[in-house]
Design a protein around this motif. Sequence first.
Motif, PDB file in Angstrom:
ATOM      1  N   ARG A  97      -9.494   0.437  -4.632  1.00  0.00           N
ATOM      2  CA  ARG A  97      -8.176   0.424  -5.319  1.00  0.00           C
ATOM      3  C   ARG A  97      -7.135  -0.138  -4.018  1.00  0.00           C
ATOM      4  NH1 ARG A  97      -3.462   3.250  -9.254  1.00  0.00           N
ATOM      5  NH2 ARG A  97      -1.976   2.260  -7.814  1.00  0.00           N
ATOM      6  N   ARG A  98      -6.772  -0.991  -3.129  1.00  0.00           N
ATOM      7  CA  ARG A  98      -5.753  -0.441  -2.171  1.00  0.00           C
ATOM      8  C   ARG A  98      -4.344   0.468  -1.960  1.00  0.00           C
ATOM      9  NH1 ARG A  98      -5.120  -2.417   3.145  1.00  0.00           N
ATOM     10  NH2 ARG A  98      -3.329  -3.468   3.571  1.00  0.00           N
ATOM     11  N   ILE A  99      -4.234   0.914  -1.237  1.00  0.00           N
ATOM     12  CA  ILE A  99      -3.412   1.602  -1.425  1.00  0.00           C
ATOM     13  C   ILE A  99      -1.612   1.551  -0.825  1.00  0.00           C
ATOM     14  CG2 ILE A  99      -1.303   3.727  -0.122  1.00  0.00           C
ATOM     15  CD1 ILE A  99      -4.465   4.804   0.547  1.00  0.00           C
ATOM     16  N   ASN A 100      -0.840   1.098  -1.361  1.00  0.00           N
ATOM     17  CA  ASN A 100       0.440  -0.364  -1.844  1.00  0.00           C
ATOM     18  C   ASN A 100       1.386   0.732  -0.787  1.00  0.00           C
ATOM     19  OD1 ASN A 100       3.605  -0.934  -1.424  1.00  0.00           O
ATOM     20  ND2 ASN A 100       3.294  -1.300  -4.144  1.00  0.00           N
ATOM     21  N   GLY A 101       1.070   0.468   1.142  1.00  0.00           N
ATOM     22  CA  GLY A 101       1.914   0.992   2.231  1.00  0.00           C
ATOM     23  C   GLY A 101       3.299   1.360   2.416  1.00  0.00           C
ATOM     24  N   GLU A 102       3.998   0.742   1.325  1.00  0.00           N
ATOM     25  CA  GLU A 102       5.395   0.459   1.418  1.00  0.00           C
ATOM     26  C   GLU A 102       5.744   1.914  -0.062  1.00  0.00           C
ATOM     27  OE1 GLU A 102      10.332  -1.519   1.090  1.00  0.00           O
ATOM     28  OE2 GLU A 102       7.789  -2.768   0.908  1.00  0.00           O
ATOM     29  N   ARG A 103       5.287   1.831  -0.891  1.00  0.00           N
ATOM     30  CA  ARG A 103       5.380   3.103  -1.695  1.00  0.00           C
ATOM     31  C   ARG A 103       5.094   4.040  -1.290  1.00  0.00           C
ATOM     32  NH1 ARG A 103       3.767   1.190  -7.828  1.00  0.00           N
ATOM     33  NH2 ARG A 103       1.491   1.541  -6.428  1.00  0.00           N
ATOM     34  N   PHE A 104       3.731   3.897  -1.043  1.00  0.00           N
ATOM     35  CA  PHE A 104       3.275   5.293  -0.786  1.00  0.00           C
ATOM     36  C   PHE A 104       3.968   6.033   0.725  1.00  0.00           C
ATOM     37  CE2 PHE A 104      -0.187   8.076   2.440  1.00  0.00           C
ATOM     38  CZ  PHE A 104      -0.614   8.581   1.431  1.00  0.00           C
ATOM     39  N   GLY A 105       4.485   5.053   1.745  1.00  0.00           N
ATOM     40  CA  GLY A 105       5.119   5.663   3.430  1.00  0.00           C
ATOM     41  C   GLY A 105       7.224   6.165   2.806  1.00  0.00           C
ATOM     42  N   ARG A 106       6.656   5.553   1.733  1.00  0.00           N
ATOM     43  CA  ARG A 106       8.523   5.750   1.048  1.00  0.00           C
ATOM     44  C   ARG A 106       9.091   7.410   0.315  1.00  0.00           C
ATOM     45  NH1 ARG A 106      12.485   2.664   1.636  1.00  0.00           N
ATOM     46  NH2 ARG A 106      12.106   1.030   2.186  1.00  0.00           N
ATOM     47  N   TRP A 107       7.251   7.257  -0.387  1.00  0.00           N
ATOM     48  CA  TRP A 107       6.695   8.672  -1.117  1.00  0.00           C
ATOM     49  C   TRP A 107       7.070   9.760   0.186  1.00  0.00           C
ATOM     50  CZ3 TRP A 107       8.277  11.622  -5.411  1.00  0.00           C
ATOM     51  CH2 TRP A 107       8.508  10.631  -6.490  1.00  0.00           C
ATOM     52  N   SER A 108       6.302   9.814   1.525  1.00  0.00           N
ATOM     53  CA  SER A 108       5.970   9.833   1.903  1.00  0.00           C
ATOM     54  C   SER A 108       7.237  10.822   2.981  1.00  0.00           C
ATOM     55  CB  SER A 108       4.356   9.620   3.321  1.00  0.00           C
ATOM     56  OG  SER A 108       4.690  10.247   4.921  1.00  0.00           O
ATOM     57  N   LEU A 109       7.457   9.908   3.394  1.00  0.00           N
ATOM     58  CA  LEU A 109       8.996  10.333   3.508  1.00  0.00           C
ATOM     59  C   LEU A 109      10.051  11.739   3.409  1.00  0.00           C
ATOM     60  CD1 LEU A 109       9.392   6.425   5.486  1.00  0.00           C
ATOM     61  CD2 LEU A 109       8.781   9.030   7.384  1.00  0.00           C
ATOM     62  N   ARG A 110      10.013  10.385   1.983  1.00  0.00           N
ATOM     63  CA  ARG A 110      10.964  11.604   0.748  1.00  0.00           C
ATOM     64  C   ARG A 110      10.372  13.232   0.667  1.00  0.00           C
ATOM     65  NH1 ARG A 110      10.138   6.841  -2.827  1.00  0.00           N
ATOM     66  NH2 ARG A 110      12.096   5.320  -2.326  1.00  0.00           N
ATOM     67  N   LEU A 111       9.311  13.093   0.440  1.00  0.00           N
ATOM     68  CA  LEU A 111       8.483  14.366   0.696  1.00  0.00           C
ATOM     69  C   LEU A 111       8.756  15.374   1.852  1.00  0.00           C
ATOM     70  CD1 LEU A 111       5.238  13.609  -1.481  1.00  0.00           C
ATOM     71  CD2 LEU A 111       7.675  15.206  -2.493  1.00  0.00           C
ATOM     72  N   ASP A 112       8.441  14.631   2.530  1.00  0.00           N
ATOM     73  CA  ASP A 112       8.442  15.162   4.760  1.00  0.00           C
ATOM     74  C   ASP A 112       9.801  15.591   4.341  1.00  0.00           C
ATOM     75  OD1 ASP A 112       8.483  15.705   7.063  1.00  0.00           O
ATOM     76  OD2 ASP A 112       7.605  14.036   7.843  1.00  0.00           O
ATOM     77  N   ALA A 113      10.888  14.557   4.050  1.00  0.00           N
ATOM     78  CA  ALA A 113      12.296  15.259   3.378  1.00  0.00           C
ATOM     79  C   ALA A 113      12.173  16.807   3.031  1.00  0.00           C
ATOM     80  CB  ALA A 113      13.662  14.671   3.838  1.00  0.00           C
ATOM     81  N   ALA A 114      12.064  16.316   2.547  1.00  0.00           N
ATOM     82  CA  ALA A 114      12.221  17.821   1.265  1.00  0.00           C
ATOM     83  C   ALA A 114      11.240  18.857   1.312  1.00  0.00           C
ATOM     84  CB  ALA A 114      11.474  17.154  -0.486  1.00  0.00           C
ATOM     85  N   TYR A 115      10.833  19.098   1.765  1.00  0.00           N
ATOM     86  CA  TYR A 115       9.619  19.574   2.871  1.00  0.00           C
ATOM     87  C   TYR A 115      10.862  20.151   4.163  1.00  0.00           C
ATOM     88  CZ  TYR A 115       5.818  22.248   4.890  1.00  0.00           C
ATOM     89  OH  TYR A 115       4.994  23.243   5.931  1.00  0.00           O
TER      90      TYR A 115
END
Length: 128
Positions: free
Chosen positions: A2-20
């Motif tokens: 399955r291909r990664i959805n770059g938009e969704r994955f990127g948004r989650w990455s940035l949100r988690l990064d900000a929370a961290y």
Amino acid sequence: MRRINGERFGRWSLRLDAAYCAVLGAAVALGAGWIAQGVALPTLVIAAAGVAVVVWAGGVLWMLSRLPLRRALGLVGIANVLASLAVGLVSAAAASVLIVVAVLAVSIDIALFATSQAIALRALPARG
């Protein structure tokens, strides 16, 4: 596969990064006196770094809402690579092996965020 959805994955990455960053920065700022006992840096420098990381968390969220995703991922990813190197270097100033391991663990966490942002960038559709 399955291909990664770059938009969704990127948004989650940035949100988690900000929370961290918000949690880690607050913990570092509040625990600066205790942390200073384990590394050869002044309490004020450690507290200022913690506050800067909390401010950065806000900046990441701002970029996520205002910049094109590709640009936000690139900027935050580069900042994470630099931060990972800086935190890794701070481990050299640690007083004990346990503190070195703890500081290096944070450095690895930051590097993993940079990796997730690189994966998201790669999974985004090509610019058209």
